[in-house]
Scaffold this active site. Structure first.
Site, PDB file in Angstrom:
ATOM      1  N   GLU A  70     -41.060  36.576  15.042  1.00  0.00           N
ATOM      2  CA  GLU A  70     -41.592  37.507  16.249  1.00  0.00           C
ATOM      3  C   GLU A  70     -42.445  36.707  17.082  1.00  0.00           C
ATOM      4  O   GLU A  70     -43.672  36.398  16.804  1.00  0.00           O
ATOM      5  CB  GLU A  70     -42.207  39.025  16.116  1.00  0.00           C
ATOM      6  CG  GLU A  70     -42.267  39.522  17.488  1.00  0.00           C
ATOM      7  CD  GLU A  70     -42.954  41.110  17.156  1.00  0.00           C
ATOM      8  OE1 GLU A  70     -43.050  41.781  18.308  1.00  0.00           O
ATOM      9  OE2 GLU A  70     -43.486  41.415  16.181  1.00  0.00           O
ATOM     10  N   ASP A 145     -45.141  39.092  28.567  1.00  0.00           N
ATOM     11  CA  ASP A 145     -45.995  39.138  29.841  1.00  0.00           C
ATOM     12  C   ASP A 145     -45.097  39.011  30.874  1.00  0.00           C
ATOM     13  O   ASP A 145     -44.720  37.913  30.974  1.00  0.00           O
ATOM     14  CB  ASP A 145     -47.176  38.326  29.898  1.00  0.00           C
ATOM     15  CG  ASP A 145     -48.453  38.680  30.823  1.00  0.00           C
ATOM     16  OD1 ASP A 145     -47.900  38.740  32.058  1.00  0.00           O
ATOM     17  OD2 ASP A 145     -49.648  38.467  30.575  1.00  0.00           O
ATOM     18  N   ASP A 181     -39.661  45.941  30.383  1.00  0.00           N
ATOM     19  CA  ASP A 181     -39.357  46.903  30.922  1.00  0.00           C
ATOM     20  C   ASP A 181     -39.554  46.425  32.518  1.00  0.00           C
ATOM     21  O   ASP A 181     -39.867  47.230  33.523  1.00  0.00           O
ATOM     22  CB  ASP A 181     -40.494  47.743  30.696  1.00  0.00           C
ATOM     23  CG  ASP A 181     -41.925  47.485  30.832  1.00  0.00           C
ATOM     24  OD1 ASP A 181     -42.188  46.193  30.778  1.00  0.00           O
ATOM     25  OD2 ASP A 181     -42.795  48.201  30.952  1.00  0.00           O
TER      26      ASP A 181
END
Length: 240
Positions: A70, A145, A181
């Site tokens: 990850e 980010d 998102d």
């Protein structure tokens, strides 16, 4: 005489702000880093990885198993949950913020997780220099980010250079999972990956289904609260 500071010649996808860890995080770092934190040989900067310093996953984990990495693991909620739920496979969290790494180690110890290691490193350098070629079975990049201001978009992680080093680390047939998102970043991610000959789409239609193995983190909850659509993407590493 102190040596002059050394800087990278390319922008990175993070700003590593100085900040004090809590007392519990300091204790976690001191107690658990010998178990969980990989020793990383440095190159030009504090979070860089020296070329030619690749680890041997079999030696690190003491076995041969599938490896999931990850990138930008944050507080570690995702990677600790996944490692606890899947003890037969191995996991690596790559993060630059020490407080997040300390929290990850603390939670991993509380959960009794043994199949997780952490690397304090800039993600592209970890993929290119820390991990052997073709050693990764699954790579996760969840809510990086977005650098949403136009003057900052050059700092976004998902770009052709990142795709190149991700392809190096992933074995043929391996899976790359992404989520964001921010719609314009989702569009950029998809454009970059669609144009990369090393990867092929693993989803029909415009977007992938939500990865069922992804826990609902604070980043995702924040996006949902303000009405943003969560976009998932899944790609397969194509054989050379």
């Amino acid at each position: 005489m102190d040596a002059a500071p050394v800087f990278r010649d390319k922008p990175v996808s993070f700003v590593r702000r100085s900040g004090r860890m809590s007392e519990a995080q300091d204790r976690a770092w001191a107690e658990f880093s010998p178990t969980y934190l990989l020793p990383v040989e440095r190159g030009a900067a504090t979070t860089s990885v020296k070329e030619g310093s690749a680890i041997d996953p079999v030696e690190v984990y003491g076995r041969r198993a599938r490896l999931t990495v990850e990138i930008g693991s944050g507080q570690g909620h995702q990677i600790v949950s996944a490692a606890a739920a899947d003890p037969d496979n191995d996991f690596l969290a790559v993060e630059v913020f020490t407080a997040g790494l300390a929290r990850t180690m603390l939670d991993a110890d509380r959960a009794g997780v043994k199949n997780l290691r952490l690397a304090e490193a800039n993600a592209p350098e970890a993929l290119e220099h820390l991990l052997p070629a073709g050693s990764v079975d699954e790579l996760w990049v969840f809510f990086p980010d977005p650098w949403h201001k136009n003057k900052h978009t050059k700092r976004r992680l998902i770009a052709p250079d990142f795709v190149r080093v991700a392809a190096l680390a992933l074995r043929p047939g391996a899976t790359l999972r992404l989520a964001t998102d921010w719609q314009d970043y989702a569009d950029q991610m998809r454009e970059v990956l669609d144009e990369a000959p090393e990867f092929s789409r693993a989803f029909p239609g415009d977007w992938a289904e939500r990865f069922e193995g992804r826990v609902l983190t604070a980043f995702e909850q924040k996006g949902l609260r303000v009405g943003r659509d969560i976009r998932d993407l899944t790609y397969t590493r194509v054989a050379p």
